[in-house]
Design an enzyme around this catalytic site. Sequence first.
Site, PDB file in Angstrom:
ATOM      1  N   CYS A  53       0.833  -1.203   0.000  1.00  0.00           N
ATOM      2  CA  CYS A  53       0.000   0.000   0.000  1.00  0.00           C
ATOM      3  C   CYS A  53       0.867   1.253   0.000  1.00  0.00           C
ATOM      4  O   CYS A  53       0.617   2.195  -0.761  1.00  0.00           O
ATOM      5  CB  CYS A  53      -0.924  -0.016   1.206  1.00  0.00           C
ATOM      6  SG  CYS A  53      -2.013   1.421   1.307  1.00  0.00           S
ATOM      7  N   GLY A  77       1.220  10.648   8.193  1.00  0.00           N
ATOM      8  CA  GLY A  77       1.356  10.414   9.629  1.00  0.00           C
ATOM      9  C   GLY A  77       2.277   9.274   9.985  1.00  0.00           C
ATOM     10  O   GLY A  77       2.200   8.743  11.092  1.00  0.00           O
ATOM     11  N   CYS A 150      -6.333  -2.834   7.198  1.00  0.00           N
ATOM     12  CA  CYS A 150      -7.486  -1.950   7.038  1.00  0.00           C
ATOM     13  C   CYS A 150      -8.652  -2.602   6.301  1.00  0.00           C
ATOM     14  O   CYS A 150      -9.807  -2.283   6.570  1.00  0.00           O
ATOM     15  CB  CYS A 150      -7.061  -0.666   6.336  1.00  0.00           C
ATOM     16  SG  CYS A 150      -6.499  -0.897   4.632  1.00  0.00           S
TER      17      CYS A 150
END
Length: 325
Positions: A53, A77, A150
């Site tokens: 990803c 982040g 996720c």
Amino acid sequence: CTLDDLADARRVAWKLDIPHFVLNMESEFREMVVTPFVNGYVRGNTPSPCVLCNTHVKFALLHQKAFAVGAEKIATGHYARIIEASDGRLELRKARDLSKDQSYFLFELTQEQLGDALFPLGELQKAEVRKIAAEGDLPVADKSDSFEICFVPQKDGYARVVEREAAKLVAAGVNDPLLLGAAERSAGGDLVDVEGRVVGHHEGYYNFTVGQRRGLNTGGAADRTYVLDIDPKTRRVTVGEGHRLEKTELMADRIHWIGDEPPGATVEVSARVRSRQSDIAATVEPLSGGRARVTFAAPLRAVAPGQAVVFYQDDLCLGGGWIVR
């Protein structure tokens, strides 16, 4: 990566009075992350979707789309740091907060991608980040950390995702017996010991990963039994004592060096084969075809094909590769 996360991002953007855009990259994410995840498991490997990803979606596709609308940098982040070396090259270094360090997932980044990126959290402890968010009255200041993949719902587990996505690929015309077995849930088989004796049965070999201990229905001392090997062709899962998982060497391919130039000879490193594993002293011997032999200073457990092996020198991430065996 959920509707709640999307809503949180929008609320933070509104609070900071900055524009908020949503890009639909579902099809690309499926192609570049989910499909390799499914293919990995049906081939008996243990995929690392977060690396894929980052490499293909966040720092390639997202970068392209962001710069197309005028962005100058991409700030994320990630807990990692980017440092410019004396020769002008950019270095990827571990975060100050080592308990949150995410450099393992970024080992495939290029010099160009590092030059376009900002990691503002890399110099901060997580407690400091929460304090800054609270002082700014941001609605996510106390949001729980996420440790799951996720796209794998916690209630389902990754095996159900493999079955569901395999069925979609088969329906789309992909002719692969391994995918068909997962799609039809007909990939059950035997649990065998190292002598080949049947000690139990399973409902799908893709339910297991090398080094797994839980969920082994062997009818015996499961607390001393681990998954040692997975054979998708025979659908046999070999189990045995934990010491049989120990390896002092692995082979990896698709080796990537963040500094661009690979070392000309064997290099001393500390290596990691899982994101939360402690680094272990090792040597990396570059081979032809983008491969390398990695030799550990001490036996290492549960080296799983399909996972990434990442190389460090102190807090400097040199790069890494993908474990073949």
